[in-house]
Design a protein around this motif. Structure first.
Motif, PDB file in Angstrom:
ATOM      1  N   ALA A 394       0.970  -1.136  -0.138  1.00 32.01           N
ATOM      2  CA  ALA A 394      -0.003   0.118  -0.033  1.00 32.01           C
ATOM      3  C   ALA A 394       0.910   1.300   0.082  1.00 32.01           C
ATOM      4  O   ALA A 394       0.449   2.339  -0.683  1.00 32.01           O
ATOM      5  N   PHE A 395       1.891   1.102   0.910  1.00 35.36           N
ATOM      6  CA  PHE A 395       2.803   2.290   0.608  1.00 35.36           C
ATOM      7  C   PHE A 395       3.451   2.709  -0.749  1.00 35.36           C
ATOM      8  O   PHE A 395       3.419   3.992  -0.901  1.00 35.36           O
ATOM      9  N   ARG A 396       3.834   1.656  -1.339  1.00 42.28           N
ATOM     10  CA  ARG A 396       4.280   1.957  -2.554  1.00 42.28           C
ATOM     11  C   ARG A 396       3.155   2.638  -3.906  1.00 42.28           C
ATOM     12  O   ARG A 396       3.270   3.339  -4.400  1.00 42.28           O
ATOM     13  N   LEU A 397       2.042   2.088  -3.410  1.00 41.17           N
ATOM     14  CA  LEU A 397       0.883   2.650  -4.205  1.00 41.17           C
ATOM     15  C   LEU A 397       0.800   3.999  -3.882  1.00 41.17           C
ATOM     16  O   LEU A 397       0.458   4.822  -4.953  1.00 41.17           O
ATOM     17  N   LEU A 401       1.113   7.268  -6.601  1.00 36.10           N
ATOM     18  CA  LEU A 401       0.013   8.144  -6.961  1.00 36.10           C
ATOM     19  C   LEU A 401       0.395   9.482  -6.589  1.00 36.10           C
ATOM     20  O   LEU A 401       0.200  10.612  -7.229  1.00 36.10           O
ATOM     21  N   VAL A 402       1.105   9.881  -5.457  1.00 39.07           N
ATOM     22  CA  VAL A 402       1.710  11.155  -5.023  1.00 39.07           C
ATOM     23  C   VAL A 402       2.573  11.770  -6.001  1.00 39.07           C
ATOM     24  O   VAL A 402       2.725  12.792  -6.595  1.00 39.07           O
ATOM     25  N   CYS A 403       3.527  10.706  -6.530  1.00 40.93           N
ATOM     26  CA  CYS A 403       4.644  11.210  -7.481  1.00 40.93           C
ATOM     27  C   CYS A 403       4.010  11.530  -8.943  1.00 40.93           C
ATOM     28  O   CYS A 403       4.407  12.295  -9.525  1.00 40.93           O
ATOM     29  N   LEU A 404       2.696  10.664  -9.115  1.00 47.64           N
ATOM     30  CA  LEU A 404       2.090  10.918 -10.581  1.00 47.64           C
ATOM     31  C   LEU A 404       1.428  12.347 -10.345  1.00 47.64           C
ATOM     32  O   LEU A 404       1.649  13.175 -11.418  1.00 47.64           O
ATOM     33  N   ALA A 405       0.909  12.618  -9.227  1.00 48.29           N
ATOM     34  CA  ALA A 405       0.328  14.134  -9.150  1.00 48.29           C
ATOM     35  C   ALA A 405       1.210  15.162  -9.184  1.00 48.29           C
ATOM     36  O   ALA A 405       0.995  16.205  -9.903  1.00 48.29           O
ATOM     37  N   GLY A 406       2.476  14.953  -8.527  1.00 48.99           N
ATOM     38  CA  GLY A 406       3.580  15.881  -8.709  1.00 48.99           C
ATOM     39  C   GLY A 406       4.082  15.992 -10.199  1.00 48.99           C
ATOM     40  O   GLY A 406       4.406  17.173 -10.520  1.00 48.99           O
ATOM     41  N   TRP A 433       8.560  11.993 -12.580  1.00 52.59           N
ATOM     42  CA  TRP A 433       7.837  11.063 -13.712  1.00 52.59           C
ATOM     43  C   TRP A 433       8.599   9.609 -13.474  1.00 52.59           C
ATOM     44  O   TRP A 433       7.789   8.315 -13.206  1.00 52.59           O
ATOM     45  N   ALA A 434       9.899   9.367 -13.393  1.00 47.47           N
ATOM     46  CA  ALA A 434      10.649   8.441 -13.224  1.00 47.47           C
ATOM     47  C   ALA A 434      10.412   7.718 -11.934  1.00 47.47           C
ATOM     48  O   ALA A 434      10.228   6.406 -11.867  1.00 47.47           O
ATOM     49  N   ALA A 435      10.263   8.481 -10.738  1.00 43.94           N
ATOM     50  CA  ALA A 435      10.183   7.699  -9.572  1.00 43.94           C
ATOM     51  C   ALA A 435       8.755   7.485  -9.403  1.00 43.94           C
ATOM     52  O   ALA A 435       8.541   6.252  -8.922  1.00 43.94           O
ATOM     53  N   ALA A 436       7.768   7.955 -10.066  1.00 46.38           N
ATOM     54  CA  ALA A 436       6.312   7.528 -10.271  1.00 46.38           C
ATOM     55  C   ALA A 436       6.205   6.205 -10.753  1.00 46.38           C
ATOM     56  O   ALA A 436       5.620   5.195 -10.316  1.00 46.38           O
ATOM     57  N   LEU A 440       5.204   2.477  -9.098  1.00 42.53           N
ATOM     58  CA  LEU A 440       4.158   1.737  -9.551  1.00 42.53           C
ATOM     59  C   LEU A 440       4.687   0.776 -10.583  1.00 42.53           C
ATOM     60  O   LEU A 440       3.830   0.056 -11.433  1.00 42.53           O
ATOM     61  N   GLY A 441       5.987   0.478 -10.801  1.00 36.37           N
ATOM     62  CA  GLY A 441       6.383  -0.781 -11.580  1.00 36.37           C
ATOM     63  C   GLY A 441       5.696  -2.119 -11.533  1.00 36.37           C
ATOM     64  O   GLY A 441       5.187  -2.342 -12.435  1.00 36.37           O
ATOM     65  N   PRO A 442       5.642  -2.538 -10.423  1.00 36.45           N
ATOM     66  CA  PRO A 442       4.965  -3.947 -10.521  1.00 36.45           C
ATOM     67  C   PRO A 442       3.722  -3.913 -11.026  1.00 36.45           C
ATOM     68  O   PRO A 442       3.252  -4.656 -11.791  1.00 36.45           O
ATOM     69  N   VAL A 443       2.759  -2.768 -10.599  1.00 42.49           N
ATOM     70  CA  VAL A 443       1.308  -2.662 -11.096  1.00 42.49           C
ATOM     71  C   VAL A 443       1.310  -2.528 -12.969  1.00 42.49           C
ATOM     72  O   VAL A 443       0.864  -2.993 -13.501  1.00 42.49           O
ATOM     73  N   VAL A 444       2.278  -1.600 -13.226  1.00 43.79           N
ATOM     74  CA  VAL A 444       2.444  -1.058 -14.773  1.00 43.79           C
ATOM     75  C   VAL A 444       3.076  -2.461 -15.496  1.00 43.79           C
ATOM     76  O   VAL A 444       2.427  -3.216 -16.610  1.00 43.79           O
TER      77      VAL A 444
END
Length: 843
Positions: A394-397, A401-406, A433-436, A440-444
């Protein structure tokens, strides 16, 4: 457990070597970047030509009473009479005026002229002949004399301030830098430079027995309230090179951006490498759990190993990190990005920060990687080791998402920024963007694998089917392999196309404004303004106009006043300023009046860019500061449109020329009359050298070359950053692929035992590596697109970035080839063992 951790290090050489290399190089880069940042904060410039004077007084280039860090681009000179006042202060032995000016010797190239009194400041000493006491005498530096073959008694022609005069060499002098210095008598030097009554700086020598610090304090008290500054120690070099004040501060954002990008890549690389290294040992962890090891003991085992490795790696990085920082500063100075007189000044803070960053990253990554094994119940340990089910948290998620918003916020800011400033927002956007996508790498990756596995399996047969099943069953492991490909490919595409887009934007703005056919410049640094009328009267000339580029500031209508050290009200606005002659401006440039008339640019007037003139009407008096800090109120006679981010204010050249360093026109733009051959016009204008020594006549390609050189400087800096950051990410890619492949030794041997051939296993790994490369490249393209589309919209007005499509092809091909090569080489090494050795395989 700590003792056990140290003993197990030698049984996992591959994973620990990869982690050691990642930690060591990451710490080196972060320490070097931190040293560069501290150097920018100190902004130290040791004196060379003024080294003999313990105290130096010079003009204060800083724009006072503003919140912004604004610096005047033209040298602020001091009143020559100030030296007489300072000399009378208690504790002062003498005060020496220093005056320098650009010049050229006929047949000897460019030199720097000085007044003879200033020779004491270096110091220079006569080695032959006598000092220049008369107006027609000159002293040459020994190195210059040796290069030109001149001797005392001979005559030489000096070009200075648009005029030429013959001097007799009265003597030679040796000093710390005598490669291109010449000295004239004090009065003659002031007249030659057209700076009578002014000095660049004043060197102060304390009286015998006086404390230089007390002398400096007394001088500060005497000049309090004037736009001058008193320098001592390493700050004295700022008087020699005012660019240290203007451009030295650029090192801070440059080092911060470079260091931030490097630190982000270091975190990802170290976390990925250590995480994968710990994953390799899931079976070992499972066995320890089944024989009674507690979760805390497993965590201490992993943390103990990692901490020992990290301390050794980062400790060894301390000295190379400082060397790397010095090398970076030298590289930036050689490229002209920062002044070469800035000295590297870095203490223990960058070392502590670099080592701390690497240690925290290593320990945090090891702790997270050990959590899965530590939380697993003993009855499930072996099953969990065989196939990791806890593939996301959950923490990674939330963090992803915070990095995506940023990233989205930064993309909006990039699109809304002016063209030249957009890259400053786009660079951190690429990092976010790279951090996001990394978080989220495993999900993507799971989604990508779900889409790609069936087509890949059908195309590549049995090997592809098996590879697709492996990818679907090992999503977390596959994501660990994909992330370095995404990081290297995405950053490479983003940073390269960022630079090419900025270059294309600058070139478009330059080309759109260039209308001249011939350009006049001078070997001595500039041309007199009156030459414009002479050129305009020549046959074949349709129009001629001066161009004097500088920077100015639009001030608020209310004058700025100090308020507890800083003004909190309206702030001045920096604007590019061009000094021009109104006649011929419409033929030699693309400037057109949006309102008013450019022909009215005479006297104290200004034509503002439309974007800057919203609060003014034609006829209003606009308060401004010129490049040397002079306050003026100019009547607004016109507004001009311009490409966003490249707007320029126009003022009469006659008004501006006296407020520049050289006091001359750097270039005169000439437009050929209809039917006139440009080469013939160039030859015709070349005849003016009889009355204007040092005149250089050339085509507009000279300006294009100068623009290209400026772009090359920025490109070189960008590619240096790219080489370091992407090179490190590429190393991580190789490390990760080798570790991920070596981890599967038992699996490969089992496949061999059940009848699979070596070739079939390699075919399976080829398909898997292709999946990893494809997924990584697609994610990298997403990172690059999210960064570059807003940038391109801001700079070029289109969604497509500038630059060759072959850059995309090269980066994609390179990432794919590197992934395939490292994977297959590692798999080939693993498959050298015999299937019957399976029982002896060490995990």
């Amino acid at each position: 457990m700590i003792r056990l951790a140290l003993r197990t290090l030698r049984f996992h050489k591959g994973g620990f070597i990869a982690s050691f290399v990642a930690l060591f190089l990451g710490a080196v880069i972060v320490i070097g970047s931190g040293g560069l940042l501290e150097t920018g904060i100190h902004n130290a410039a040791p004196a060379h030509r003024l080294a003999a004077a313990p105290v130096v007084v010079t003009g204060d280039q800083r724009y006072a009473y503003t919140q912004a860090e604004l610096v005047f681009p033209e040298r602020l000179r001091v009143d020559a009479e100030l030296a007489d006042r300072i000399a009378k202060l208690p504790g002062v032995g003498s005060a020496v005026r220093d005056l320098s000016f650009p010049a050229a010797l006929t047949g000897g190239g460019k030199v720097t002229g000085h007044n003879w009194s200033a020779a004491r400041l270096s110091p220079y000493a006569l080695t032959d002949g006598t000092a220049p006491v008369g107006d027609g005498q000159i002293v040459l530096g020994e190195g210059l004399a040796e290069r030109t073959g001149l001797k005392p008694g001979e005559r030489v022609r000096l070009l200075a301030h648009g005029a030429a005069k013959t001097y007799r060499v009265s003597g030679l002098a040796a000093g710390p830098d005598d490669g291109g210095d010449v000295f004239l008598a004090d009065g003659e030097a002031a007249r030659a430079a057209d700076r009578v009554g002014q000095a660049d700086s004043i060197g102060v020598f304390p009286a015998s027995g006086a404390d230089p610090r007390q002398v400096a304090d007394a001088v500060r008290a005497a000049v309090d309230g004037a736009q001058v500054t008193v320098l001592t120690g390493d700050d004295r070099g700022r008087a020699e090179d005012p660019d240290v004040v203007a451009d030295g501060s650029d090192l801070i954002p440059l080092a911060a951006a470079f260091g931030g990008l490097s630190a982000m890549v270091t975190v990802f690389v170290v976390a990925g490498t250590l995480g994968l290294s710990v994953q390799q040992r899931q079976r070992e962890m499972a066995l320890l759990r089944t024989v009674g090891a507690t979760p805390g003991q497993l965590r201490r085992l992993v943390l103990g190993e990692t901490l020992f490795l990290a301390v050794v790696a980062t400790g060894l990085a301390a000295l190379p990190g400082q060397w790397f920082g010095r090398w970076l500063l030298g590289a930036f100075a050689d490229a002209g990005v920062v002044p070469g007189s800035i000295a590297y000044r870095a203490g223990s803070v960058p070392v502590i920060v670099g080592i701390g960053t690497a240690l925290l990253t290593a320990v945090g990554s090891a702790y997270i990687a050990a959590q899965a094994a530590a939380r697993t119940r003993p009855t499930e340990a072996l099953a969990e080791a065989t196939l990791r089910r806890r593939w996301f948290s959950a923490f990674r998620l939330v963090a992803g998402l915070v990095c995506l918003a940023g990233g989205a916020a930064l993309a909006w800011g990039t699109a809304g920024s002016a063209g030249p400033d957009a890259a400053g927002v786009a660079t951190p956007a690429a990092m976010v963007w790279a951090a996001a996508f990394g978080l989220l790498g495993p999900v993507v990756v799971r989604a990508l694998v779900a889409v790609l596995r069936r087509p890949v399996g059908r195309v590549s047969g049995l090997a592809g089917e098996l590879a697709a099943h492996n990818a679907g069953a090992r999503t977390a492991r596959l994501a660990s392999a994909v992330m370095p490909v995404m990081l290297a490919g995405g950053l490479a595409l983003g940073l390269i196309y960022m630079q090419t887009t900025q270059s294309d934007g600058a070139k478009r703005a330059f080309d759109e404004n260039l209308r001249a056919d011939v350009v006049l410049t001078s070997a001595s640094g500039g041309l007199p303004l009156g030459l414009v009328d002479t050129v305009r009267a020549q046959p074949g000339v349709a129009a001629a106009s001066a161009q004097i580029p500088t920077t100015g500031y639009l001030e608020p209508d209310e004058p700025l006043r100090p308020s507890e050290g800083e003004d909190t009200g309206p702030q001045p606005t920096e604007v590019s300023v061009q000094g021009v002659t109104a006649r011929g401006l419409d033929r030699t440039t693309a400037y057109r009046a949006a309102s008013g008339s450019l022909s009215a640019l005479t006297g104290d007037s200004v034509a503002l860019p439309t974007a800057y003139a919203k609060d003014h009407r034609l006829g209003d008096l606009v308060p401004m500061r010129l490049g040397d800090g002079t306050r003026v109120r100019l009547r607004l006679v016109a507004t001009v449109d311009g490409r966003r981010g490249y707007e320029t204010a126009l003022v009469p050249a006659a008004l501006l020329i006296g407020h520049t360093d050289g006091g001359l026109v750097p270039q005169i733009m000439v437009r050929a009359a209809a039917g006139t051959d440009v080469s013939q016009l160039t030859a015709s204008l070349g005849k003016l050298t009889k009355n204007q020594p040092g005149l250089l006549v050339s085509g507009k390609e000279v300006l294009e070359a100068a623009q290209a050189d400026a772009d090359d400087t920025q490109a070189w800096m960008a590619y240096l950053v790219l080489g370091v950051v992407v090179g490190y990410a590429t190393l991580a890619l190789v490390n990760t692929q080798v570790l991920a492949t070596a981890e599967r030794r038992r699996e490969f041997m089992l496949q061999r035992l059940v009848g699979a051939t070596r070739r079939q296993v390699l075919q399976m790994m080829t398909v898997e590596a292709s999946l990893v490369a494809l997924a990584g490249i697609l994610l990298g393209l997403l990172v690059a697109a999210a960064t570059l589309v807003p940038l391109s919209m801001s700079v070029l007005g289109t969604a497509l970035p500038g630059g060759s499509p072959w850059i995309l092809v090269a980066v994609v091909a390179g990432a794919a080839a590197l992934t395939l090569t490292t994977t297959l080489v590692a798999a080939g090494v693993v498959l050298r063992g015999r299937p019957g050795d399976l029982a002896g395989v060490k995990e």
